[in-house]
Structures are given as structure tokens and as C-alpha cells.
Design a protein around this motif. Structure first.
Motif, PDB file in Angstrom:
ATOM      1  N   ASN A   1       0.790  -1.224   0.000  1.00 12.50           N
ATOM      2  CA  ASN A   1       0.000   0.000   0.000  1.00 12.50           C
ATOM      3  C   ASN A   1       0.824   1.277   0.000  1.00 12.50           C
ATOM      4  N   PHE A   2       2.149   1.161  -0.081  1.00  9.05           N
ATOM      5  CA  PHE A   2       2.953   2.368  -0.233  1.00  9.05           C
ATOM      6  C   PHE A   2       2.740   2.947  -1.622  1.00  9.05           C
ATOM      7  N   SER A   3       2.537   4.257  -1.695  1.00  9.29           N
ATOM      8  CA  SER A   3       2.319   4.961  -2.960  1.00  9.29           C
ATOM      9  C   SER A   3       1.242   4.258  -3.789  1.00  9.29           C
ATOM     10  N   TRP A   4       0.113   4.036  -3.137  1.00  5.98           N
ATOM     11  CA  TRP A   4      -0.974   3.258  -3.721  1.00  5.98           C
ATOM     12  C   TRP A   4      -2.289   3.974  -3.456  1.00  5.98           C
ATOM     13  N   PRO A   5      -3.255   3.914  -4.356  1.00  4.38           N
ATOM     14  CA  PRO A   5      -4.541   4.582  -4.107  1.00  4.38           C
ATOM     15  C   PRO A   5      -5.160   4.152  -2.780  1.00  4.38           C
ATOM     16  N   ASP A   6      -5.552   5.111  -1.982  1.00  6.78           N
ATOM     17  CA  ASP A   6      -6.118   4.882  -0.649  1.00  6.78           C
ATOM     18  C   ASP A   6      -5.128   4.220   0.305  1.00  6.78           C
ATOM     19  N   GLY A   7      -3.856   4.253  -0.047  1.00  7.20           N
ATOM     20  CA  GLY A   7      -2.833   3.671   0.815  1.00  7.20           C
ATOM     21  C   GLY A   7      -1.972   4.749   1.442  1.00  7.20           C
ATOM     22  N   PHE A   8      -0.654   4.527   1.449  1.00  6.25           N
ATOM     23  CA  PHE A   8       0.283   5.469   2.050  1.00  6.25           C
ATOM     24  C   PHE A   8       0.865   6.385   0.977  1.00  6.25           C
ATOM     25  N   PRO A   9       0.938   7.691   1.243  1.00  3.13           N
ATOM     26  CA  PRO A   9       1.530   8.610   0.253  1.00  3.13           C
ATOM     27  C   PRO A   9       3.019   8.329   0.055  1.00  3.13           C
ATOM     28  N   SER A  10       3.552   8.798  -1.067  1.00  2.00           N
ATOM     29  CA  SER A  10       4.974   8.584  -1.348  1.00  2.00           C
ATOM     30  C   SER A  10       5.866   9.515  -0.531  1.00  2.00           C
ATOM     31  N   HIS A  11       5.301  10.610  -0.018  1.00  2.00           N
ATOM     32  CA  HIS A  11       6.009  11.514   0.880  1.00  2.00           C
ATOM     33  C   HIS A  11       5.425  11.373   2.287  1.00  2.00           C
ATOM     34  N   SER A  12       6.194  11.762   3.267  1.00  2.00           N
ATOM     35  CA  SER A  12       5.662  11.745   4.626  1.00  2.00           C
ATOM     36  C   SER A  12       4.454  12.672   4.708  1.00  2.00           C
ATOM     37  N   SER A  13       3.473  12.251   5.475  1.00  2.00           N
ATOM     38  CA  SER A  13       2.236  13.023   5.590  1.00  2.00           C
ATOM     39  C   SER A  13       1.654  12.790   6.971  1.00  2.00           C
ATOM     40  N   PRO A  14       0.704  13.616   7.372  1.00  2.00           N
ATOM     41  CA  PRO A  14       0.102  13.461   8.701  1.00  2.00           C
ATOM     42  C   PRO A  14      -0.636  12.142   8.910  1.00  2.00           C
ATOM     43  N   PHE A  15      -0.754  11.297   7.877  1.00  2.00           N
ATOM     44  CA  PHE A  15      -1.312   9.964   8.081  1.00  2.00           C
ATOM     45  C   PHE A  15      -0.411   9.122   8.981  1.00  2.00           C
ATOM     46  N   ALA A  16       0.886   9.398   8.964  1.00  7.96           N
ATOM     47  CA  ALA A  16       1.839   8.621   9.750  1.00  7.96           C
ATOM     48  C   ALA A  16       2.025   9.238  11.131  1.00  7.96           C
ATOM     49  N   PRO A  17       2.259   8.413  12.160  1.00  5.68           N
ATOM     50  CA  PRO A  17       2.431   8.956  13.517  1.00  5.68           C
ATOM     51  C   PRO A  17       3.639   9.867  13.615  1.00  5.68           C
ATOM     52  N   GLY A  18       3.436  11.040  14.211  1.00  9.73           N
ATOM     53  CA  GLY A  18       4.535  11.966  14.451  1.00  9.73           C
ATOM     54  C   GLY A  18       4.816  12.940  13.333  1.00  9.73           C
ATOM     55  N   ILE A  19       4.089  12.865  12.222  1.00 13.63           N
ATOM     56  CA  ILE A  19       4.337  13.748  11.087  1.00 13.63           C
ATOM     57  C   ILE A  19       3.481  15.004  11.233  1.00 13.63           C
ATOM     58  N   ILE A  20       4.078  16.168  11.043  1.00 13.41           N
ATOM     59  CA  ILE A  20       3.331  17.404  11.203  1.00 13.41           C
ATOM     60  C   ILE A  20       3.281  18.247   9.938  1.00 13.41           C
ATOM     61  N   VAL A  21       4.106  17.933   8.927  1.00 10.53           N
ATOM     62  CA  VAL A  21       4.037  18.665   7.657  1.00 10.53           C
ATOM     63  C   VAL A  21       4.167  17.670   6.513  1.00 10.53           C
ATOM     64  N   GLU A  22       3.729  18.059   5.345  1.00  7.33           N
ATOM     65  CA  GLU A  22       3.888  17.222   4.162  1.00  7.33           C
ATOM     66  C   GLU A  22       5.362  17.075   3.813  1.00  7.33           C
ATOM     67  N   GLY A  23       5.710  15.930   3.249  1.00  2.04           N
ATOM     68  CA  GLY A  23       7.108  15.640   2.974  1.00  2.04           C
ATOM     69  C   GLY A  23       7.760  16.540   1.960  1.00  2.04           C
ATOM     70  N   GLY A  24       6.977  17.177   1.087  1.00  7.10           N
ATOM     71  CA  GLY A  24       7.571  18.041   0.081  1.00  7.10           C
ATOM     72  C   GLY A  24       7.952  19.415   0.593  1.00  7.10           C
TER      73      GLY A  24
END
Length: 331
Positions: free
Chosen positions: A118-141
Motif C-alpha cells: 500500500n505504499f504509494s498506492w490509491p487509498d494507501g500510504f503517500p509517497s512523501h511523509s504526511s500526517p497519516f503517519a504517527p509523528g508527522i506534522i508537515v507534508e514531505g515536500g
């Protein structure tokens, strides 16, 4: 802390190999995640999206810092290059942090398959870090803010120590470079300690980095000019990384320096460490330098030579020594 022994060094190496493997699996595979048979074209995701070039360095830094600060509950790690998200996610998965927010990511075979597929997959995990992941506060770009966030987090918290991994392209941003001045504002004993780590692999998305083309003397003098002590960690060897941490962090912290005056530098002026982790761009992969920034093998689903290269690359991590379907990770 005085460093680690041979057993812990081996454990760090095993963790780096495991995370590198999981990183590659996330980027490329939609099946056959343990390579229990030869790779075939249908094992490859139909669309390859993500970044490999900085991932090995992220895994090296994460594993070494986790080992060194394992007994410090007030230690945190901030990752600047959010485009290296598959490496961060590999570490979050192994540590069980991802399972805390997503029960499908439990640390077992089904979780491994779920995370990689599900990495970089529709309805899965974005290819950059995003607030979906624990501890992330800004988009990876959004590069450039990591060091500023670290200094903000230690403000008024003298018990905290935060290590920040900064990409060499990221440090070219105005925000990233200007934030180096915050050391002079937050050096009192009422604030915590920030440990900047420049990941110097020489290339960014569009070509060579400025810092990758500076001489060692020029780069070190620039860092000293901001009031830090530059400490080179040359390569991926955990013994070198652990020795650098042990030697530099045994010295008195600058935050305990009394009567510090930037215009009258004394013994305390250069006691803030600034680490330079120098690795090859895309280290461990089939390509090097700028060609390894994103997906180093563009067409393994249709090119048999690339498919063979991918299989050899993944086998080089000997993941079967690191993961058991019944017992989980053997790190």
C-alpha cells in the motif's frame, strides 16, 4: 553514554539491512514480498512512485540514534527529507509505531505485506511523509522546516534532546540556512539540546548540491561560523557513527555555558556538535548519484534485465536472516 559493543554494532547493521530491504519492497513490489520464488513481472507495481536516493542514509541515522539514545526517554528524532518516507515508514513499522494507528500494520508477515503493497498506492500510504503517519506534522515536500521545528520543541524543555536529519538540498533553502542562527538564541540552560545532522550525499532532485561541491575546509568553516563544531561521519559504518556520538556528547553541553557572549567567544563557543553524515547517493542500489534520486530502475515490470537487477539488489540484503514468518524480526 560510552558507546556500544560488538553485539550492538551487529544489531544496528541488521536493522539497517532490514529497513533498506523494506524500503525497496515498498517502492517496487505488490507481491512476493519475501522473494520466496523468483520475481516475475506481475510482482511489480504498475506505477512506481517514490524516492530511493536518501533512504539508506535515513536508515543509517535512525538505527544509530535509536541505539545510542535507547535509554533516554526524552530523546526524539526529526526527519527533514520527507521524500525519503519509505525509509521512515520501514522504521515505524519495525518499531510497532505504525500499528498503534493502523492495526493492519502489525509487526508480522501480514503487516509487512500490507505496508509494502500500500505504499504509494490509491487509498494507501503517500509517497512523501504526511500526517497519516504517527509523528508527522508537515507534508514531505515542504523542505526547510525540520531544524526550526526542533529548536521550537526544545524551547523551555531542558530535558529534551532532538536529533535532526537535514538533506543537503534542504539546507540550501532560506529557512533551513537561517535556522542555524537559532542556536545563538536557544543556548541557555532553560532549553534542550538540538543535534543537527547534515546528510551529505551530494545530489538533489535536479542535480548536484552546493554543499556537496564545497571543499571539506569550506564546509567546516561555514559550520564553525554559525558556532557549531563540525563532526564528519564518513560512510555507513555504525562503529564510526557511534564513536562520533560518544566522543562529542561526552563533552559539556553548550547550554550549561555561563556568561556566553557571541562577541567574546570562549571555550564554549564551539561545543555544539554539527554532524555531517556522508554517504553515496542511493547507496546499496543499482545506480548512483543523481540517477538514484527517485526510482533507480524505471521499468522492471517490462524489462527482464531490470527485473533481474532488482532481484539481485533485494537478495543482497539477505532479508531471510532478518525476518521469520513465525517469530517476526530477528534484529
Amino acid at each position: 553514554m560510552s558507546g556500544v559493543g560488538a553485539k550492538e554494532i551487529e544489531s544496528i547493521k541488521r536493522r539497517i539491512r532490514a529497513c533498506d530491504y523494506l524500503t525497496v519492497a515498498q517502492l517496487f513490489l505488490q507481491g512476493n514480498f519475501l522473494l520466496e520464488r523468483k520475481l516475475i513481472c506481475s510482482d511489480i507495481k504498475p506505477r512506481l512512485l517514490g524516492h530511493w536516493g536518501t533512504c539508506h542514509g535515513i536508515n543509517v541515522a535512525y538505527a544509530n540514534l535509536k541505539s545510542y539514545f535507547r535509554d533516554n526517554p526524552n530523546f526524539s528524532f526529526i526527519l527533514g527529507p520527507g521524500h525519503g518516507f519509505p525509509a521512515l515508514q520501514a522504521n515505524l513499522f519495525i518499531d510497532g509505531e505504525l500499528a498503534r494507528v493502523d492495526k493492519n500494520a502489525e509487526v508480522r508477515l501480514s503487516g509487512l505485506e500490507y505496508v509494502c503493497r500500500n505504499f504509494s498506492w490509491p487509498d494507501g500510504f503517500p509517497s512523501h511523509s504526511s500526517p497519516f503517519a504517527p509523528g508527522i506534522i508537515v507534508e514531505g515536500g515542504e523542505l526547510g522546516y525540520a531544524l526550526a521545528n526542533a529548536y521550537g520543541a526544545v524551547l523551555g524543555h531542558p530535558e529534551k534532546t532532538i536529533a535532526v536529519l537535514i538533506g543537503d538540498g534542504e539546507l540550501e533553502t532560506a529557512t533551513g540556512l537561517a535556522t542555524l542562527n537559532l542556536k545563538n538564541l536557544l543556548s541557555g540552560d532553560r532549553n534542550g539540546q538540538v543535534l543537527p545532522i547534515l546528510h551529505l550525499n551530494g545530489y538533489k532532485i535536479s542535480g548536484p548540491t552546493i554543499y556537496g561541491r564545497k571543499s571539506k575546509r569550506e564546509l567546516f568553516e561555514m559550520i564553525r561560523g554559525f558556532g557549531f563544531t563540525p563532526i564528519l561521519i564518513d560512510g555507513s559504518d555504525p562503529e564510526v557513527f557511534q564513536a562520533a556520538l560518544s566522543k562529542s556528547l561526552q563533552r559539556p553541553s553548550k547550554k550549561h555555558c555561563k556568561n556566553y557572549n557571541v562577541f567574546e567567544p570562549g571555550l564554549c563557543r564551539n561545543e555544539f556538535p554539527f554532524y555531517i553524515l556522508r554517504t553515496e547517493k542511493g547507496e546499496g542500489g543499482p545506480n548512483s548519484h543523481d540517477a538514484a534520486h527517485q526510482i533507480p530502475l524505471k521499468n522492471p515490470a517490462t524489462d527482464m534485465e531490470e527485473l533481474k537487477t532488482l532481484e539481485e539488489w533485494m537478495h543482497s540484503y539477505r532479508f531471510e536472516e532478518l525476518f521469520d514468518k513465525e517469530k517476526g524480526f530477528l534484529l
